[in-house]
Design an enzyme around this catalytic site. Structure first.
Site, PDB file in Angstrom:
ATOM      1  N   ASN A 146      -8.896   5.304   2.114  1.00 19.29           N
ATOM      2  CA  ASN A 146     -10.358   4.940   1.531  1.00 19.29           C
ATOM      3  C   ASN A 146     -11.383   5.444   2.484  1.00 19.29           C
ATOM      4  O   ASN A 146     -12.419   5.908   2.069  1.00 19.29           O
ATOM      5  CB  ASN A 146     -10.555   3.381   1.786  1.00 19.29           C
ATOM      6  N   GLU A 244      -5.191  -2.963  11.928  1.00 10.53           N
ATOM      7  CA  GLU A 244      -6.406  -2.988  11.133  1.00 10.53           C
ATOM      8  C   GLU A 244      -6.080  -3.307   9.689  1.00 10.53           C
ATOM      9  O   GLU A 244      -5.984  -2.090   9.058  1.00 10.53           O
ATOM     10  CB  GLU A 244      -7.646  -1.881  11.175  1.00 10.53           C
ATOM     11  N   CYS A 278     -12.822  -1.625   4.117  1.00 11.14           N
ATOM     12  CA  CYS A 278     -12.424  -3.135   4.525  1.00 11.14           C
ATOM     13  C   CYS A 278     -13.424  -3.861   4.981  1.00 11.14           C
ATOM     14  O   CYS A 278     -13.336  -5.121   4.412  1.00 11.14           O
ATOM     15  CB  CYS A 278     -11.492  -2.507   5.720  1.00 11.14           C
ATOM     16  N   GLU A 457     -10.328  -1.170  17.518  1.00 12.19           N
ATOM     17  CA  GLU A 457     -10.659   0.313  17.737  1.00 12.19           C
ATOM     18  C   GLU A 457     -12.188   0.316  18.113  1.00 12.19           C
ATOM     19  O   GLU A 457     -12.753  -0.626  18.315  1.00 12.19           O
ATOM     20  CB  GLU A 457     -10.291   0.763  16.447  1.00 12.19           C
TER      21      GLU A 457
HETATM   22  P1  NAD Z   1      -1.528   0.867   2.373  1.00  7.11           P
HETATM   23  O1  NAD Z   1      -1.083  -0.048   3.425  1.00  7.11           O
HETATM   24  O2  NAD Z   1      -0.948   0.906   1.055  1.00  7.11           O
HETATM   25  O3  NAD Z   1      -1.491   2.225   3.079  1.00  7.11           O
HETATM   26  C1  NAD Z   1      -1.969   2.631   4.333  1.00  7.11           C
HETATM   27  C2  NAD Z   1      -1.064   3.958   4.859  1.00  7.11           C
HETATM   28  O4  NAD Z   1       0.354   3.312   5.241  1.00  7.11           O
HETATM   29  C3  NAD Z   1      -0.763   4.986   4.031  1.00  7.11           C
HETATM   30  O5  NAD Z   1      -0.699   6.222   4.898  1.00  7.11           O
HETATM   31  C4  NAD Z   1       0.713   4.537   3.588  1.00  7.11           C
HETATM   32  O6  NAD Z   1       1.441   5.709   3.073  1.00  7.11           O
HETATM   33  C5  NAD Z   1       1.390   3.878   4.817  1.00  7.11           C
HETATM   34  N1  NAD Z   1       2.358   3.101   4.479  1.00  7.11           N
HETATM   35  C6  NAD Z   1       2.715   2.439   3.441  1.00  7.11           C
HETATM   36  N2  NAD Z   1       3.990   1.865   3.544  1.00  7.11           N
HETATM   37  C7  NAD Z   1       4.463   2.048   4.728  1.00  7.11           C
HETATM   38  C8  NAD Z   1       5.488   1.579   5.396  1.00  7.11           C
HETATM   39  N3  NAD Z   1       6.361   0.788   4.846  1.00  7.11           N
HETATM   40  N4  NAD Z   1       5.610   1.780   6.660  1.00  7.11           N
HETATM   41  C9  NAD Z   1       4.591   2.471   7.411  1.00  7.11           C
HETATM   42  N5  NAD Z   1       3.556   3.106   6.674  1.00  7.11           N
HETATM   43  C10 NAD Z   1       3.321   2.705   5.429  1.00  7.11           C
HETATM   44  O7  NAD Z   1      -3.029   0.584   2.537  1.00  7.11           O
HETATM   45  P2  NAD Z   1      -4.225   1.275   1.696  1.00  7.11           P
HETATM   46  O8  NAD Z   1      -4.167   0.399   0.185  1.00  7.11           O
HETATM   47  O9  NAD Z   1      -3.909   2.644   1.505  1.00  7.11           O
HETATM   48  O10 NAD Z   1      -5.660   0.863   2.099  1.00  7.11           O
HETATM   49  C11 NAD Z   1      -6.290  -0.285   1.719  1.00  7.11           C
HETATM   50  C12 NAD Z   1      -6.115  -1.132   2.774  1.00  7.11           C
HETATM   51  O11 NAD Z   1      -6.611  -0.983   3.880  1.00  7.11           O
HETATM   52  C13 NAD Z   1      -7.194  -2.336   2.398  1.00  7.11           C
HETATM   53  O12 NAD Z   1      -6.478  -3.738   2.511  1.00  7.11           O
HETATM   54  C14 NAD Z   1      -8.347  -2.277   3.329  1.00  7.11           C
HETATM   55  O13 NAD Z   1      -9.138  -3.394   3.608  1.00  7.11           O
HETATM   56  C15 NAD Z   1      -7.616  -1.701   4.692  1.00  7.11           C
HETATM   57  N6  NAD Z   1      -8.381  -1.173   5.414  1.00  7.11           N
HETATM   58  C16 NAD Z   1      -8.800  -1.846   6.976  1.00  7.11           C
HETATM   59  C17 NAD Z   1      -9.542  -1.315   7.582  1.00  7.11           C
HETATM   60  C18 NAD Z   1      -9.718  -2.050   8.943  1.00  7.11           C
HETATM   61  O14 NAD Z   1     -10.368  -1.389   9.894  1.00  7.11           O
HETATM   62  N7  NAD Z   1      -9.587  -3.190   8.989  1.00  7.11           N
HETATM   63  C19 NAD Z   1     -10.253  -0.110   7.473  1.00  7.11           C
HETATM   64  C20 NAD Z   1      -9.804   0.665   6.087  1.00  7.11           C
HETATM   65  C21 NAD Z   1      -8.899  -0.050   5.373  1.00  7.11           C
END
Ligand code: NAD
Length: 476
Positions: A146, A244, A278, A457
């Site tokens: 995102n 996060e 997020c 962070e």
């Molecule tokens: P996601 O968890 O699907 O993917 C994030 C990353 O994790 C990707 O690179 C993905 O390939 C990897 N991943 C997936 N499965 C994995 C596993 N089993 N082991 C290790 N890595 C794995 O998240 P998303 O849907 O891409 O992102 C959106 C989410 O991120 C939303 O919930 C959003 O709120 C959150 N977000 C949080 C913050 C914060 O700072 N708190 C910032 C941005 C986004």
């Protein structure tokens, strides 16, 4: 594009690739290797070999390299931003903000490189102590799609400054801008192997990073379910984790607020990056006394937003990043309608019309009268849909704001200091904004409470989170 390992473009072990497509048009932009656990193992070996020299490089010199990289990023910001819009979908001006934000982060960490932390403790006649911070070793970073550029900066800025080497996995739909930035960092003078980037799926590459015994810390940003999986996969290794995760930020607008300013705050807070942030405003609580006029003005502004391909001029809202993300939002809204748990004021469907057919566009949506138990309020809405509820007083607003398993951010819109103080003391969130929402400069610590995550962070806190404390006891 290829992976970056040991300062070189590196192919995967076999001929397996991941296509990267423009979410506005469905057109193929490029492809990256679908890496494996062997690629992660190779990257860790290379990072391990680079570790000794990087750890010994004075922090000031590490900072100078980051500063130099920031300069190169600024010089090339237009091309990087264009790449980001093409793979992620966001309007070009948001990509430009994000790429400049990345440079800001590197400059911030370069700026604090002259202030390494540590302390001396006088124990009296028996001895004195010197306490220093040293790097952890090899750190892993897993990036979502995102805000892929800014989140990459949040992780590599403090980790590299602290003297760690890294293995990073970008998200599969947005690897191109990250690979380009990794190449720039190498060009800026990072020794080969200090920053490595392995592309591939979450399960194979992400999983291998989390499980690798030489990786001392993993910083992950993504959704709560993946965060929990990572916690389980890391268990048994005493690995340091920063998680996060998701959020469902409330925005509270009191009757003394500057209404126009709050309307603009809600608009940007919710619809920036097509709502895929997020800390976006995901639940809006407006005081009864101003609710009618506030909602009327907000509806007018939402309907004025221009949706389209982020590369075109004047676009406010790009597509969602993938079919899967749009489907999730569509289902949440349909479910709400079927159960009669709210009223759509505007939007509420994928963007109609042939110019939107090839992309993942969803119309900017306002919903009112949402039932407190509706999934639109209990789950994270990661798209351009905003539920607006009216509340009779601050107590109710605080109660509703805290009715969530998340605790990332929250904002209060008021001119009253006592109101501000009550919200600050009582709302469960890692950051409380006043008359603002979303802004996160590199100086301020950022992270969530409850199911929004563990760790912080940004700021000098983050540098310390990529360090371990070591004490020298001088016995007299
Ligand atoms: P996601 O968890 O699907 O993917 C994030 C990353 O994790 C990707 O690179 C993905 O390939 C990897 N991943 C997936 N499965 C994995 C596993 N089993 N082991 C290790 N890595 C794995 O998240 P998303 O849907 O891409 O992102 C959106 C989410 O991120 C939303 O919930 C959003 O709120 C959150 N977000 C949080 C913050 C914060 O700072 N708190 C910032 C941005 C986004």
């Amino acid at each position: 594009m290829l992976m970056r390992i040991g300062g070189k473009d590196t192919a995967g072990p076999d001929d397996r690739w991941i296509d990267v497509k423009n979410p506005a048009t469905g057109v193929l932009i490029d492809r990256v290797p679908s890496g494996t656990s062997e690629d992660v193992a190779h990257a860790v070996e290379v990072a391990d070999a680079a570790s000794h020299g990087w750890k010994k490089t004075p922090m000031r010199e590490r900072g100078i390299i980051l500063f130099h990289a920031a300069g190169l990023v600024r010089e090339q910001h237009k091309e990087i931003a264009q790449l980001l819009t093409m793979e992620q979908g966001k309007p070009l001006r948001e990509s430009i903000d994000e790429v400049r934000g990345f440079a800001n982060i590197l400059e911030y960490y370069a700026g604090i490189s002259a202030h390494s932390s540590g302390e001396a403790i006088r124990l009296g006649p028996s001895g004195d102590c010197m306490v220093v911070q040293e790097p952890l070793g090899i750190c892993g970073a897993i990036i979502p799609w995102n805000m892929p550029v800014i989140i990459l900066g949040w992780k590599i800025g403090p980790a590299l400054l602290a003297g760690n080497t890294m293995v990073v996995k970008p998200a599969s739909t947005t690897p191109l801008s990250s690979l380009r930035l990794a190449a720039i960092l190498d060009k800026a003078g990072l020794p080969p192997g200090v920053l490595n980037m392995v592309t591939g799926s979450g399960e194979s590459v992400g999983g291998a990073i989390v499980r690798h015994p030489l990786i001392r810390k993993v910083s992950f940003t993504g959704n709560c379910i993946t965060g929990e999986k990572i916690r389980q996969n890391a268990s048994g290794q005493l690995k340091d984790l920063t998680l996060e995760l998701g959020g469902s930020d409330p925005m509270i607008v009191m009757d003394d607020a500057d209404i126009d300013r709050a309307v603009e705050g809600a608009l940007r807070g919710r619809f920036y990056n097509a709502g895929q942030v997020c800390t976006a405003v995901k639940r809006l609580y407006v005081h009864d006394k101003i609710a009618d006029i506030f909602v009327r003005k907000l509806k007018g502004r939402v309907e004025s937003l221009k949706t389209g391909n982020g590369l075109e001029p004047g676009i406010d809202l790009g597509p969602m990043n993938s079919a899967e993300q749009r489907e999730r939002i569509s289902c949440m809204v349909s479910d709400l309608m079927e159960k009669g748990e709210g009223t759509i004021l505007t939007g509420g469907c994928p963007m109609p019309g042939p110019s939107y057919d090839n992309g993942y566009f969803y119309s900017p949506t306002l919903v009112t009268g949402v039932h407190p138990g509706a999934s639109l309020l209990t789950e994270e809405i990661f798209g351009p849909v905003l539920p607006v509820m009216s509340v009779p007083d601050l107590d109710t607003a605080i109660l509703e704001a805290n009715r969530s398993r998340y605790g990332l951010g929250a904002s209060i819109w008021t001119k009253d200091l006592a109101t501000t103080k009550r919200v600050f003391d009582q709302v469960n969130a890692g950051i409380i904004w006043v008359n603002r929402h979303l802004t996160i400069p590199p100086e301020i610590p950022f992270g969530g409470m409850n199911e929004s995550g563990i760790g912080r962070e940004n700021g000098s806190h983050a540098r310390e989170s990529y360090s371990r404390t070591k004490t020298l006891f001088l016995g007299w």
